[in-house]
Design an enzyme around this catalytic site. Sequence first.
Site: not given
Ligand code: HSE
Length: 421
Positions: A30, A32, A116, A121, A123, A174, A192, A291
């Site tokens: 799915a 957008r 997870e 990310g 880790i 980026g 988090k 990433g």
């Molecule tokens: N934008 C977050 C960061 C990653 O810069 O760590 C996603 O939570």
Amino acid sequence: MGSGVYKNLIRNRDILHERTGSYLEVTKVAVRDLGRQRDVKVAPEKLTTDWRELVNDPEIDVIVELIGGDDEAFNLISAALEARKAVVTGNKAVLAKHGKRLIELSEEKNTPLYCEAAVAGGIPIIKAVKEALVGNRIDSIYGIINGTSNYILTRMTKAGINFAEALQEARDKGFAEADPSLDINGWDAGHKAIILGWLSYGRWLKPEEVSVTGIEEISAEDVAFADSLGYEIKLLGVIRQGQGDERIEVRVAPSLIPRTHILSSVDGVFNAVAVHGNVVGETLFYGSGAGQDATSSAVISDLADAAENLINEVGCTGFVPHGDYGAALPIEETLSQYYLRLSVVDEPGVLARIANITGENGIGILSVIQPEPKEPSKHIPLVLLLHDAAYGKIVDALGEILALEAVGAEHTLLRVETLEH
Ligand code: HSE
């Protein structure tokens, strides 16, 4: 993010088959916008703009939610769990806001919810705390859990540039999202930290019970003073529970950490999480916190678990959240050392008046810097490092200090974390 998962599922299809005994097939996606150019080729008949089609499809066993945001993601995850489809999510915002309800629903339906990818990310910190460290009382977790702000602070420290320049650089490379507000206002890390608080202590703190400060106000001057004192400024998440006190402390703020601690050398977009358990002692997890590829590694790990549990016909397994006791430790009662930069009139007696106020509030001074002015100026910087004190005490003392005639309004108050458990 979805493209990354799709690409890496194909890339490691055979390894995953060898390891899990199953082929993980993406049957529907799915999106957008059907017309959007993507990095991966997905057969057009697999694409839809309605996630309900996936939830209602009896052939689909697992739903991966990577849409971000909270309310629609909550509806999607709830509908999938209601339909008894295992869910894999990387969405910290939805968990921070609705985690309690979603976990209750997952247990009620005996259908697992994996997350997870929601913290740090690539880790594997969720599995580490939930499974590998299950035999420990978690004394403390200190985490650099936002890569964008860590990149900005690293560049301010190493290149001596200011916040706006470092943010622009993060955008050009980026690293920063088109809208980096949750990264720089601290709430991405705040979400988090709330998840880590739940994993460690069984309680979902509400966003209003968590103190979150971002990095927008950090100046090149403070970075340089911290450096000269032997510290680095990092956006640090603190999750801990005192001995004999069930109250839980979850907070995020730019903090000075000593250059002698390994977390201070976590630079650029990297994340690191230091967990202290009462059996294992100190542990440290380091890696890419953001990433496409790093995050897909975490999503695929959850998919592998989901596949194994489906084959073995088991529902929610492993770690059982350990109750909902304790309460949030009010921010006024949280303890740390402090860095205070003031702007003062250079005249006799000013330092003594400030020291008098800190002394009367029971706050000790660890060190003082007052650089010799290079040119005549009405106000000069005065930097104090203050001993451990409750935040509420510091705020009261600061109010009295700022009311002194010889003290200007411009100031910075930051925590200094010694990272003890
Ligand atoms: N934008 C977050 C960061 C990653 O810069 O760590 C996603 O939570």
